[in-house]
Design a protein around this motif. Structure first.
Motif, PDB file in Angstrom:
ATOM      1  N   SER A 260       0.832  -1.207   0.000  1.00  0.00           N
ATOM      2  CA  SER A 260       0.000   0.000   0.000  1.00  0.00           C
ATOM      3  C   SER A 260       0.866   1.255   0.000  1.00  0.00           C
ATOM      4  O   SER A 260       0.615   2.204  -0.764  1.00  0.00           O
ATOM      5  CB  SER A 260      -0.914  -0.015   1.222  1.00  0.00           C
ATOM      6  OG  SER A 260      -1.610   1.208   1.330  1.00  0.00           O
ATOM      7  N   ARG A 261       1.894   1.250   0.835  1.00  0.00           N
ATOM      8  CA  ARG A 261       2.769   2.422   0.923  1.00  0.00           C
ATOM      9  C   ARG A 261       3.613   2.586  -0.345  1.00  0.00           C
ATOM     10  O   ARG A 261       3.794   3.701  -0.853  1.00  0.00           O
ATOM     11  CB  ARG A 261       3.663   2.280   2.150  1.00  0.00           C
ATOM     12  CG  ARG A 261       4.548   3.499   2.405  1.00  0.00           C
ATOM     13  CD  ARG A 261       5.168   3.486   3.789  1.00  0.00           C
ATOM     14  NE  ARG A 261       6.015   2.322   3.996  1.00  0.00           N
ATOM     15  CZ  ARG A 261       5.760   1.344   4.861  1.00  0.00           C
ATOM     16  NH1 ARG A 261       4.649   1.380   5.574  1.00  0.00           N
ATOM     17  NH2 ARG A 261       6.576   0.320   4.987  1.00  0.00           N
TER      18      ARG A 261
ATOM     19  N   TYR B 145       3.086   1.474  -3.470  1.00  0.00           N
ATOM     20  CA  TYR B 145       2.364   1.807  -4.692  1.00  0.00           C
ATOM     21  C   TYR B 145       1.333   2.919  -4.496  1.00  0.00           C
ATOM     22  O   TYR B 145       0.593   3.242  -5.422  1.00  0.00           O
ATOM     23  CB  TYR B 145       1.674   0.557  -5.243  1.00  0.00           C
ATOM     24  CG  TYR B 145       2.643  -0.454  -5.805  1.00  0.00           C
ATOM     25  CD1 TYR B 145       3.223  -0.280  -7.052  1.00  0.00           C
ATOM     26  CD2 TYR B 145       3.001  -1.577  -5.061  1.00  0.00           C
ATOM     27  CE1 TYR B 145       4.118  -1.202  -7.563  1.00  0.00           C
ATOM     28  CE2 TYR B 145       3.899  -2.507  -5.556  1.00  0.00           C
ATOM     29  CZ  TYR B 145       4.454  -2.316  -6.807  1.00  0.00           C
ATOM     30  OH  TYR B 145       5.354  -3.225  -7.311  1.00  0.00           O
ATOM     31  N   LYS B 146       1.296   3.452  -3.270  1.00  0.00           N
ATOM     32  CA  LYS B 146       0.378   4.550  -2.950  1.00  0.00           C
ATOM     33  C   LYS B 146      -1.077   4.181  -3.272  1.00  0.00           C
ATOM     34  O   LYS B 146      -1.843   4.954  -3.855  1.00  0.00           O
ATOM     35  CB  LYS B 146       0.772   5.831  -3.686  1.00  0.00           C
ATOM     36  CG  LYS B 146       2.153   6.355  -3.281  1.00  0.00           C
ATOM     37  CD  LYS B 146       2.490   7.635  -4.017  1.00  0.00           C
ATOM     38  CE  LYS B 146       3.799   8.221  -3.513  1.00  0.00           C
ATOM     39  NZ  LYS B 146       4.935   7.272  -3.553  1.00  0.00           N
TER      40      LYS B 146
END
Length: 484
Positions: A401-402, A404-405
């Motif tokens: 999640s972090r 690939y935003k």
């Protein structure tokens, strides 16, 4: 249809009729689980004597089906008013009833008549009953006779856990409750199962009247599922809630309805001041497959970690195993070899045991004396192997999640846009190669997806990595970051 009650085959024909009536009444599955292995030993006056291969089966049938059995008998033999179930040993019932009337003048009963079986009795104490047939849902998990407090090697990393385990055993012996529940956690091979077995041994040796149950998580799940299939789930729950000491091993594998049922059982046991001890490879907060309520209950007890072994404890374990090898095989372990193993094999207790076993086997097969050079050669793959950091699916979701935003909620959603699908597939791929979770488990953690979806994602990422060197490097970076 009537039949001759005076003939030689009376009991055989009576039992055949009773079995047929039971099968029609309860169905094939229940009959196979609880009645298939019963045998009619004899009918004496108003008492029918049945036998079963295990104590558990005797207790379960008399607790849950005695009325139905009696009713089935009385349709063909109305004089039968009582039942008795005893365990068969080597194919014969342990207890024979009084001889038949025609034999009474020339023979005496081999044992006093047992109590009538007309009401449910207490469930069997399973800590020593490891002879039960594998088909018995509640036969219990086998207790390892070698795992006692006397054989446990204590040291700094495990001394608190050992002290708590001894205190729990003493409390059970005295009919009190220590900390409840007690939750032991560590990585593999650091002694959790040994302590659970030791508690069971100590408590049962001091007071055999206590009902002590040791179950691995997979056995608990099997027991619950079997009880549901046989339409005896209520009796299963009631049986489990009557125990004095419940020990559950490998809690991390408990999932689904079995985890929910264990949560309910745990609450009942705690309310009833019964002792519960649980072991797992992670603290309660990291049990991904159990619900929040159960995690909260487990966290509310005494949580005891067992940390990685230091040199002194590793040396103590190796010395103990070397002494045992000398007593059993006459093998000599020089002090320098014991030092070498303790310094070089740093993963866990099972690897230390394996190291000693390898050297003993090498000596027995080749006659080569156990020396440091021999140990270096035989133990090359064990030397300085360290357990990789335990990666959780939650860690993977956060990292992807972090990186690939993409919000975590999007990774778990049903969205099919490219900017979400590719990170989701990569996360599933990482979950497959970095965790021990099965494809169905990974699918459930990714928004309840089917295992075929996970398999497709894994294969898709593997194909992309073969064709795209940059993606391959990117995923390798994510793996290193997760394992650090």
């Amino acid at each position: 249809m009537s039949f001759d009650k005076s003939g030689e085959g009376y009991e055989r024909e009576l039992w055949a009729r009773v079995r047929a009536r039971l099968k029609a009444s309860v169905g094939e599955d229940v009959f196979a689980s609880w009645f298939q292995r019963l045998e009619l030993e004899e009918v004496v006056a108003d008492l029918a004597h049945l036998s079963a291969p295990t104590r558990f089966l005797c207790s379960w049938v008399q607790s849950n089906y005695s009325d139905r059995l009696l009713e089935a008998f009385q349709q063909d033999a109305p004089e039968v008013a009582r039942l008795q179930l005893t365990q068969r040993v080597n194919g014969q019932a342990r207890v024979r009833l009084a001889p038949k009337p025609e034999q009474a003048s020339s023979a005496q009963p081999e044992a006093p008549e047992q109590p009538k079986v007309t009401a449910p009795s207490q469930a069997p104490r399973l800590v020593h009953d490891n002879s039960a047939n594998k088909g018995d849902a509640l036969a219990g998990s086998a207790i390892d006779q070698r795992m006692t407090f006397d054989t446990f090697v204590a040291g700094g990393p495990n001394e608190i856990a050992l002290g708590v385990a001894r205190q729990v055993a003493n409390a059970v012996i005295n009919g009190t409750v220590s900390y409840n529940p007690v939750y032991l956690h560590s990585s593999v091979g650091l002694g959790k199962s040994h302590l659970l077995n030791a508690i069971a041994h100590a408590a049962s040796a001091a007071d055999s009247t206590r009902t002590i149950v040791y179950l691995t998580a997979d056995h608990f799940m099997y027991s619950f599922i079997t009880a549901v299939k046989s339409q005896s789930a209520i009796a299963f729950k009631e049986w489990l809630r009557r125990v004095d000491l419940l020990l559950i091993d490998d809690m991390q594998f408990l999932q689904g309805k079995s985890a929910t049922e264990f949560g309910h059982t745990l609450g009942t046991l705690l309310t009833g001041a019964k002792q519960v001890v649980v072991a797992a490879d992670a603290p309660p907060r990291d049990l991904e497959l159990v619900d929040d309520r159960l995690r909260s209950r487990l966290s509310g007890g005494l949580v005891v970690p067992i940390t990685g072994f230091d040199y002194e404890l590793r040396r103590g374990i190796v010395q103990r195993r070397a002494d045992q090898a000398h007593a059993r095989f006459g093998v000599q372990f020089p002090s320098a070899v014991i030092d070498y193993i303790a310094r070089a094999v740093v993963s866990n207790g099972r690897d230390l045991d394996g190291a000693v076993n390898r050297l003993v086997a090498g000596y027995q097969l080749t006659g080569e004396l156990i020396t440091v050079p021999m140990a270096e050669n035989k133990l090359a793959d064990l030397v300085r192997t360290r357990d990789a950091r335990k990666v959780r699916i939650e860690d993977i979701l956060k990292m992807v999640s972090r990186h690939y935003k993409v919000p975590r909620t999007e990774l778990l959603s049903a969205r099919r846009s490219r900017d979400v699908v590719r990170p989701r597939q990569i996360a599933m791929y990482l979950a497959k190669i970095l965790t021990a979770r099965s494809l169905p488990e990974i699918g459930r953690r990714f928004g309840g997806r089917d295992h075929t979806t996970v398999l497709h994602s894994v294969r898709k990422v593997e194909q992309l990595m073969r064709d795209d060197s940059e993606l391959c490097q990117e995923i390798e970076l994510l793996k290193r970051m997760l394992e650090e």
